[in-house]
Design a protein around this motif. Structure first.
Motif, PDB file in Angstrom:
ATOM      1  N   GLY A  83     -57.703  23.619  57.840  1.00 52.71           N
ATOM      2  CA  GLY A  83     -56.102  23.915  57.597  1.00 52.71           C
ATOM      3  C   GLY A  83     -55.299  22.338  57.940  1.00 52.71           C
ATOM      4  N   TRP A  84     -56.351  21.374  58.766  1.00 54.43           N
ATOM      5  CA  TRP A  84     -55.401  20.272  58.952  1.00 54.43           C
ATOM      6  C   TRP A  84     -56.584  19.418  58.275  1.00 54.43           C
ATOM      7  N   SER A  85     -57.236  19.458  57.555  1.00 54.24           N
ATOM      8  CA  SER A  85     -57.924  18.790  56.440  1.00 54.24           C
ATOM      9  C   SER A  85     -57.373  19.260  55.022  1.00 54.24           C
ATOM     10  N   VAL A 136     -51.024  33.866  58.921  1.00 54.06           N
ATOM     11  CA  VAL A 136     -51.670  32.815  58.480  1.00 54.06           C
ATOM     12  C   VAL A 136     -51.866  32.596  57.291  1.00 54.06           C
ATOM     13  N   GLU A 137     -52.010  33.338  56.511  1.00 54.77           N
ATOM     14  CA  GLU A 137     -52.212  33.239  55.201  1.00 54.77           C
ATOM     15  C   GLU A 137     -50.993  33.314  54.341  1.00 54.77           C
ATOM     16  N   ALA A 179     -51.417  30.440  50.728  1.00 57.42           N
ATOM     17  CA  ALA A 179     -52.334  30.763  50.981  1.00 57.42           C
ATOM     18  C   ALA A 179     -53.011  30.240  52.876  1.00 57.42           C
ATOM     19  N   GLY A 180     -52.027  30.051  53.197  1.00 57.18           N
ATOM     20  CA  GLY A 180     -51.803  29.311  54.871  1.00 57.18           C
ATOM     21  C   GLY A 180     -53.037  28.342  54.576  1.00 57.18           C
ATOM     22  N   PRO A 181     -54.312  28.220  55.039  1.00 57.84           N
ATOM     23  CA  PRO A 181     -55.232  26.833  55.115  1.00 57.84           C
ATOM     24  C   PRO A 181     -55.176  27.159  54.149  1.00 57.84           C
ATOM     25  N   TYR A 182     -55.410  28.489  53.144  1.00 59.04           N
ATOM     26  CA  TYR A 182     -56.731  28.294  52.344  1.00 59.04           C
ATOM     27  C   TYR A 182     -55.723  28.085  50.606  1.00 59.04           C
ATOM     28  N   THR A 229     -65.665  27.957  48.146  1.00 56.13           N
ATOM     29  CA  THR A 229     -65.376  27.659  48.897  1.00 56.13           C
ATOM     30  C   THR A 229     -63.798  28.588  50.147  1.00 56.13           C
ATOM     31  N   TYR A 230     -62.934  28.727  48.586  1.00 57.82           N
ATOM     32  CA  TYR A 230     -62.112  29.506  49.277  1.00 57.82           C
ATOM     33  C   TYR A 230     -63.471  31.515  49.562  1.00 57.82           C
ATOM     34  N   ALA A 231     -63.391  31.642  48.624  1.00 58.50           N
ATOM     35  CA  ALA A 231     -64.089  32.957  49.203  1.00 58.50           C
ATOM     36  C   ALA A 231     -64.743  33.417  50.421  1.00 58.50           C
ATOM     37  N   MET A 232     -65.329  32.087  50.812  1.00 52.01           N
ATOM     38  CA  MET A 232     -64.974  32.019  52.460  1.00 52.01           C
ATOM     39  C   MET A 232     -64.962  32.389  53.270  1.00 52.01           C
ATOM     40  N   PHE A 233     -63.706  32.273  53.245  1.00 56.00           N
ATOM     41  CA  PHE A 233     -62.398  32.772  53.710  1.00 56.00           C
ATOM     42  C   PHE A 233     -62.446  34.057  54.139  1.00 56.00           C
ATOM     43  N   PRO A 234     -62.120  34.569  52.904  1.00 59.15           N
ATOM     44  CA  PRO A 234     -61.853  36.629  52.922  1.00 59.15           C
ATOM     45  C   PRO A 234     -62.888  36.697  53.502  1.00 59.15           C
ATOM     46  N   LEU A 235     -63.927  36.673  53.063  1.00 61.99           N
ATOM     47  CA  LEU A 235     -65.220  36.682  53.247  1.00 61.99           C
ATOM     48  C   LEU A 235     -65.523  37.042  54.410  1.00 61.99           C
TER      49      LEU A 235
END
Lengths: 364, 352, 153, 156
Positions: B152-154, B233-234, B241-244, B251-257
């Motif tokens: 989220g920060w980056s 968070v989302e 989508a919050g941090p995503y 790169t997005y798919a990693m988070f739901p995963l």
């Protein structure tokens, strides 16, 4: 500790602004310090477009304002032109208008309920109301041929008579409506999380509601009994027996709950109208080219969002000289900035959803 | 036969290698690698099943059919999803902190995988049977907080920032009741080894002796995995989508995963600690232990999904209030009652 | 539609207090711009009229004048009243803002300013555009507004 | 009691999970449209007298008509609807005195390109006139302009 506030641009493209609407939020952490609503992203200049069209040709454009209750949008404009021309509308037309208008109100409220549920996070409520709305829209499609922008009303009447299969189909749907409302109540209204999110949130006092010209469920949620169908019965609403649901606290929950109750009341009105509807012509005696006498007229109806009015000025030509629409969503939004202050970011979404705006109507 | 199928395969592999003259050290290393790859494959398979399951259940609940076009009954939908995600452009906005931005989606995977190493998925089926398993799990699980925060920060986006701050507040707070709820069980069993905890439930599952702890664990578990009603968070309707928000493609798919994987972990943990792990109820041992485990785990996952598609989202202050005013005191009370109960039972000799 | 306009007697009673106003046969009241605020305050505060609800606020562009139209309603009594203000000065039309009387006038006045170019004096801050872009030139609902383009061009 | 609403919600969704699904699997199944459905336009060319009423009734100048005078009768050579601007309000169909222009129940009007959306209902050459009027060309030009609705002026 010294902290700084920051600005968050909620919109113009955001899942919960129901279209293209922007709120500039000044936030202290998650608490709103100042909210500035910015409408206008969907401004199409319908009032100006109307000046270049004949009176009848404006009707499809009114559909595009509150496209969730397009029948009611037709009605307000048509009522103003009829008032200007002094047309007496036949009995049957009045009943048809009440029936399709109330069906449209049900469809609109279902969106409002579902969208508010969805904004609070219960996406299933959204799909349920949309699923049920399709049945209502089916009826309106049967009548008008369109599913969203009906263009069904004509000056002095309606485009076509109700088809024969409409009556049994409507009665069948009306019998299902209480079960639908109960399902929404069970799934959303009764849910403790939903209540925690909406009760005592975004409170509108009756005084502020009247001062800010709010109308519709937004005002009635504060307990102000101002429903044009009862206060100044237009059309034939004085012949029906129905109640105006009122809230007590003026919070988001009351505004939400009222809409479900209004669906139940609309059902009662339609039932009575179906019983009473007389035979007769579906068009008043209207000249082929509609040329109202010079002058102006303002007519208002109770749309699903509030008081919807049309102000029409004629100079005697076949085209309106000036048309202005009093759009309830637009005026209800005028209070949003003040209403949001002091609440959390998540509450802004709940408040916005509880006011139930349609951006087509806000921006006109 | 089915009972020890995986243990059998491992033993067979070891035998084959030793008969081929592979030194013992190499033998162990290769076996360990095989185990880890198995965990990886297992996680990916589970992710695909969960992805399909979530969408299907959401569809069924919402009077829809859900995915039903790709393959028979839409079973290949997860593959299509992955293909779509891979095919998408990996867009990196100009203003992001590039290194952190790209590092976080890769790192988000690490803690869940590390945890899988210690989960006993059946009798004798933990990759590493660690004697401080529960402790290890929570230590590793806490790491994902900082990864979400970094994402989220980056992103350099206010929605992401709000989301990541919520993530930190929520996950750090809810870790407390999550751990405290397990403490009662650990007090009774006196071990942190997951296999021993399962074995201790031979007579009665801890869900019956520690119902409050189970409830707290369940609620805190939903919050830990950021799912509705705690999906702040989302918070799709509030903060996109919050941090995503800024992530795209893979790169997005990693988070739901990672979210699905942590859901597996939470469900697996509740199975191990409260639902008797691989132990067969009613003595139905004809079903292999690992199948029992998955059955219980998937029932838990189903309940998670069912809850998700029914409830609305809670607000951030209510979330924290609920945690500190309700869950934590309740968990502490549970520990106290457990302690008193243990003392009393010991005194009257019902329990040693 | 039922006739819900305010009764003639009440309108006559107002006329006695404000000499400058004209009353048309359908009970529409035309008020001079200077009397607008006292007039509105009077019919809002006086319990005999109790016009507590500003329904609609708009303007129309006629050849010789701009005309403000206010549609008022009384929630207490249920009747309505239309108030008009004629603005002869088309170059620099000014009318007192109703914001101090009704909060609901705020956005409607901004809209009228935006599309019709009527300046509301006493508006908290200068009214800004609400629907159109801040840098937009001209007032589209004026009859002399010209615009080139569109799909036929 | 707190929690009752939560359980009730679970009960509702459980019931829905097992009940009949509402999805219409579109390409495989089609819903029967109501007779009044506003679908793709149909023009009965034999009935059309090229009067241009529909073009005049249209609020958005969608309809463009070209016609030629053949043997003192108006002959429709081209009837084009710029569907991308169409509001599907039905005013054109309503205005048609000869019942020539109608809505059909066809709902598939989507195209891959915007330029393909345009709906040309009639595009045919005028038949050879049996007599030869001299001033045909000038008359045609005048008619063309009249038929295309009002002269293309400024939009709204």
């Amino acid at each position: 500790m010294k902290t700084e506030t920051y600005t968050l641009n909620l919109g113009p493209q955001h899942p919960s602004t129901h279209g293209v609407f922007r709120i500039i939020l000044e936030l202290d952490g998650e608490t709103v310090v100042k909210a500035t609503p910015v409408p206008g992203y969907l401004h199409r200049g319908i009032e100006k477009l109307a000046e270049a069209r004949t009176y009848t040709q404006v009707i499809p454009y009114t559909d595009r304002m509150d496209y969730m209750a397009a029948m009611l949008m037709n009605w307000g404009y048509v009522a103003a032109v009829e008032k200007l021309m002094g047309i007496e509308v036949p009995e049957r037309v009045e009943y048809i208008r009440v029936i399709v208008g109330e069906l449209s109100r049900i469809a609109s409220h279902q969106i409002a309920i579902g969208a508010m549920g969805g904004d609070i996070g219960a996406l299933t409520a959204f799909t349920y109301t949309f699923r049920d709305r399709e049945y209502v829209i089916d009826l309106l499609e049967m009548v008008s041929g369109s599913r969203m922008t009906f263009s069904y009303f004509r000056i002095g009447g309606v485009a076509a008579d109700l088809p024969d299969e409409f009556f049994p189909a409507t009665r069948k749907l009306l019998n299902e409506i209480p079960a639908m409302c109960d399902e929404y109540d069970d799934l959303v209204t009764g849910n403790e999380i939903f209540q925690a999110r909406t009760k005592q949130v975004g409170i509108i006092t009756p005084e502020m509601g009247i001062n800010y010209s709010l109308s519709g469920p937004t005002l009635r949620g504060s307990g102000v009994n101002y429903d044009l169908r009862k206060a100044r019965p237009y059309s034939i609403y004085d012949r029906f027996d129905f109640e105006v649901p009122l809230g007590t606290n003026g919070d988001c929950f009351d505004r939400f709950r009222i809409r479900i109750d209004e669906i139940r009341q609309s059902k009662r009105i339609i039932e009575q109208a179906l019983d009473q509807i007389p035979e007769g012509p579906i068009m008043a005696k209207v000249p082929k080219v509609i040329k109202p006498p010079a002058g102006d007229a303002y007519a208002e109806i109770e749309s699903s969002k509030g008081v919807y009015g049309a102000y029409v000025v004629s100079d005697g030509s076949p085209k309106p000289y000036r048309v202005h629409f009093r759009r309830p969503s637009f005026i209800n939004l005028g209070y949003l900035g003040e209403l949001c202050e002091g609440w959390k970011l998540a509450d802004v979404i709940a408040i916005l959803a509880s006011i139930d705006i349609v951006l087509g109507e806000v921006d006109c | 036969m089915g009972e020890n199928i995986f243990v059998g395969i491992a033993t067979w592999l070891r035998d084959v290698m030793s008969s081929a003259g592979v030194p013992d050290l190499w033998n162990d290393t290769i076996l360990m690698l095989v185990k880890l790859v198995t965990v990886l494959v297992f996680v990916m398979l589970n992710f695909m099943v969960l992805n399909y399951m979530e969408r299907r259940i959401a569809g069924f609940i919402q009077s829809r059919r859900g995915p039903n076009r790709v393959g028979p009954h839409g079973l290949l939908q997860p593959l299509a999803d992955i293909g779509k995600m891979l095919g998408k452009e990996l867009y990196i906005p100009k203003s992001v902190d590039k290194i952190v931005f790209l590092l976080m989606p890769t790192l988000i995977f690490v803690p869940p995988f590390l945890i899988f190493a210690v989960l006993p998925l059946g009798k004798n089926m933990a990759a590493i049977d660690m004697n401080i398993g529960v402790f290890y799990m929570f230590a590793i699980a806490s790491l994902s907080t900082i990864i979400l925060w970094g994402a989220g920060w980056s992103s350099n986006n206010k929605y992401s920032l709000i989301g990541s701050m919520r993530a930190v507040a929520q996950m750090v707070s809810y870790e407390l009741p999550l751990i405290l709820s397990l403490l009662g069980v650990i007090m009774i069993t006196g071990t942190l080894n997951m296999s021993s905890i399962v074995e201790a439930q031979n007579n009665i599952w801890f869900v019956f002796t520690q119902p409050i702890a189970f409830l707290i664990y369940f609620i805190a578990g939903i919050a830990e995995t950021n799912r509705t009603p705690f999906c702040l968070v989302e918070g799709e309707s509030e903060i996109i989508a919050g941090p995503y928000t800024e992530y795209s493609g893979m790169t997005y798919a990693m988070f739901p995963l990672a979210e699905f994987v942590s859901m597996i972990i939470i469900s697996a943990m509740s199975t191990i600690v409260f639902l008797g792990g691989w132990l067969a109820p009613f003595g139905w041992t004809f079903i292999p232990s690992w199948l029992w485990f998955f059955l219980k785990m998937y029932v838990m996952i189903f309940i998670f999904m069912w809850v998700r598609w029914t409830y609305p989202r809670i607000r951030v202050d209510q979330l924290m209030g609920f945690n500190w005013k309700v869950l934590v005191p309740l968990a502490l009370a549970n520990i106290f009652i457990t302690g008193v109960g243990m003392y009393v039972f010991r005194a009257i000799g019902w329990w040693s | 539609m039922a006739d819900c306009n305010i009764t003639s007697e009440l309108v006559e009673a107002v006329k006695a207090r404000f000499s400058g106003i004209e009353i048309q046969e359908n009970n529409d009241v035309t008020v001079p711009a200077g009397d607008l605020i006292p007039f509105m305050t009077e019919i809002k505060e006086n319990p005999d009229y109790a016009m507590d609800y500003l329904t609609n606020l708009t303007a129309a562009d006629y050849e010789d004048r701009l005309e403000m139209v206010y549609n008022l309603a009384s929630i207490t009594h249920g009747y309505t009243l239309t108030v008009k203000v004629k603005l002869e000065d088309k170059e620099n039309p000014q009318v007192p803002s109703l914001c101090p009387v009704w909060g609901g006038a705020n956005w409607q006045e901004r809209e009228t300013y935006d599309l019709m170019g009527i300046v509301f004096t006493g508006y908290p801050g200068h009214p800004t555009r609400i629907l159109l872009d801040d840098n937009y030139k001209g007032y589209p609902l004026r009859k002399d507004y010209q615009w080139e383009g569109g799909r036929e061009a | 009691m707190f929690g009752q609403g939560l359980l009730k919600g679970l009960q509702v969704t459980w019931g829905r999970m097992l009940s009949k699904k509402q999805t219409v699997e579109y390409p495989d199944e089609h819903i029967e449209m109501f007779p009044r459905f506003h679908g793709r336009f149909e023009l009965d060319v034999d009935k059309c007298i090229a009067c241009g009423l529909c073009a005049n009734a249209c609020p958005n100048k969608v309809i463009q008509i070209e016609k030629e005078k053949v043997d003192k009768k108006q002959y429709l050579t081209r009837y084009m609807m710029r569907i991308e601007y169409c509001l599907f309000c039905g005013l054109c169909v309503e205005s048609c005195n000869k019942d020539a222009l109608k809505f059909s129940n066809v709902i598939d009007m989507n195209q891959y390109r915007r330029s393909w959306v345009r709906l040309t209902l009639v595009d045919r050459p005028a038949p050879e006139p049996t007599e030869t009027p001299e001033e045909e060309t000038s008359a045609k030009a005048a008619k063309d302009e009249a038929a295309a609705g009002s002269t293309p002026g400024k939009e709204g």
